[in-house]
Structures are given as structure tokens and as C-alpha cells.
Design an enzyme around this catalytic site. Sequence first.
Site, PDB file in Angstrom:
ATOM      1  N   HIS A 215      -3.214   6.994   2.478  1.00  0.00           N
ATOM      2  CA  HIS A 215      -3.643   5.711   1.923  1.00  0.00           C
ATOM      3  C   HIS A 215      -5.015   5.361   2.480  1.00  0.00           C
ATOM      4  O   HIS A 215      -5.253   5.435   3.686  1.00  0.00           O
ATOM      5  CB  HIS A 215      -2.623   4.631   2.279  1.00  0.00           C
TER       6      HIS A 215
ATOM      7  N   CYS B 239       0.806  -1.227   0.000  1.00  0.00           N
ATOM      8  CA  CYS B 239       0.000   0.000   0.000  1.00  0.00           C
ATOM      9  C   CYS B 239       0.838   1.275   0.000  1.00  0.00           C
ATOM     10  O   CYS B 239       0.306   2.362  -0.247  1.00  0.00           O
ATOM     11  CB  CYS B 239      -0.951  -0.001   1.191  1.00  0.00           C
TER      12      CYS B 239
ATOM     13  N   ASN C 109     -10.325  -0.153  -0.266  1.00  0.00           N
ATOM     14  CA  ASN C 109      -8.868  -0.061  -0.162  1.00  0.00           C
ATOM     15  C   ASN C 109      -8.264  -0.659  -1.429  1.00  0.00           C
ATOM     16  O   ASN C 109      -8.366  -1.855  -1.659  1.00  0.00           O
ATOM     17  CB  ASN C 109      -8.408  -0.825   1.081  1.00  0.00           C
TER      18      ASN C 109
END
Length: 335
Positions: A256, A114, A286
Site C-alpha cells: 500500500h 487502505c 496515497n
Amino acid sequence: MTRASVLTGLGSCLPSRCVTNAELERTMDTSDEWIRARTGIAQRYVAEEGTLTSDLAVGAAERALKSARLTPDEIDAVIVATTTPDRPCPATAPTVAARLGTGPVPAFDVSAVCSGFLYGLATGSGLIASGAAERVLVIGAETFSRILNPQDRSTSVIFGDGAGAVVLRAGEPGETGALGPLRLGSDGTGVDLITVPAGGPPRPGAAAPDDLADRYFTMEGKRVFWLAVQRMGECAESVLDRAGWRVADVDWLVSHQANHRITARLADEIGIPRERSVSNIAEVGNTAAASIPLALDHAHARGTLRPGDRVLLTAFGGGLTWGAAALTWPAVDPV
């Protein structure tokens, strides 16, 4: 004189299939209320059978090039940040570059889960600073749905597929759109907190039985929550100090998009009002390495980000890895 990297174009691409929480209710032990309360997610996009990470990367890159008013042959390097490449070997970036028509330019992948997009941004900026490139295409692209256990509600409800891309060009420090200080970090002692355990030489995927859960992505959510907030917060404070920005100078926090609890807690820790934290997690979930460029593109399309805004980027991912960067928002053409 030091060459700065200036963001001059951006774009994104999502698969056509949208999976709502209501659909997940029919296939696993979960509910819309449970998912929203713990993650803030209402839906996510999932790649159809046959759609590859490179397909999404190309779609986002084409839009970014159009936004930058550039043709593919004007790009000097292509960087793809991904944890879900088309194949284990070779990298996905050369495929993307070939499909775009960039010519024989350097093209390579960056893998930091990520945090991948910020690692790619740092690498692209370094190519420009060194004089090795004038314009660099940085893409975050994922088909995370391919590595999720469909019966594990702790992960399957969170992640979605997608891609986001930006074009960096050489410019002057301090000009609108210039990337400011950037900091990265890692801690390999936490490698097992966010991982796909099987697939490497110690545990070859081919030797695993069909029901081996270790073939899928796993995450220790509670430990990751606090580490993410801590590391992103520390990194953000360092970047603000190096940029000479006070917390009050930050117009927007773009972190993020892990889940709404992490982004809210991070904003609180840094001291940025939650309403100044950009979020699109409800709409896309996500998307790992794609989450920051997707959030930037969506916020730009909504008119949230305006030229001259001071933007703070933060990320945390497997490895463990993390990063933060300061950016003055440019005047970018919408696509």
C-alpha cells in the site's frame, strides 16, 4: 479440485485535475521540500466537483474489462473496495455494475480503508473457490479529498483520488497469474488511530457545527507508522511461508502506497531490496483502497512487471486492518 483465482485483466482511472506540491504551498503552511521529505509525494489527483467514486470505479473497470478481453455481461460479481462511497446507503457497487451493464449480478462494497483492495481480492477469490462465480471484478476506488480537512497538512498533502480494478477468473492452482496464499487481520482496539470520528450515531455529522474538525479524516501518524510496518511485515512473512517462497524468490514487493518511509522500512524489515519495491506514490499520492491496483497497473504499463514474476502484496489501513497476498504475475494485455 481447488479452484484458483487468476488475474486476467487490470485497469486504472485518475481524475483530470493534478494538484502539485507547489499549488498546496499557496493554500496552506507547507512546502514542496517538507512534503517530499516526509512522504515522497510530488503530486496527487483530485476529483473535480461532481465527480463521484463510482465515476472513477467505472473508468477503471472498463479498462480492466478491455484488458481481459471481456464484456460486462461476462462478469459474475462486482466488488468495490472504498471508504468514500457515493452515499452512506446504499453501496456504490450496484451503481457501478448498472453503469457497466453487467446485468443483475451480485454487487457490494467492502470497507477496510487502505486494506480494502486486499479484502476485496480475498472475497472475490472466495466466490470463485466456492463455485459461486467464474469471473469477478474487484475495484478499489476513492475520492478521499472529500473527507480531508483542507487546512490539515498532515493529511491533505498525502491523499489523492483514483481507482484501480482487476478481473479474476477461475483457473488452476500454480498457473501464471494465479493468486496464491492470502492472509488478512484486524485489531479494533486501534479504531481511533485512523478514523473520521463524526458521522455515525454516537456523533452524527448533521449535528456537528461547520467548524468541527471531527467531520474530517484523522490519523495518528507516528503510531500508525510502526504498526503498519509491524503488521504488514508479519503478514508478509506468513504468506511467504505458506507459498513456499523464500524472500530471495520475491521479484517485486507491491505494498500500500502510504508514504515512501513506510514502504522503504517495510522492504528493509522483510529483507527485500528497496529497488525491488514498486512505487508510484510520487505521482499519485496515497489513494487508500485504490493504491495497490493503481500501483500494479502503472508498473505493468511501464513494463516493470513481467509474466512469471513473483509478486508480494501488502496493505495496512483503518480498523485497524491489514493483509498480504502472493501472486504470480500473468501475461496481461496493456490498455
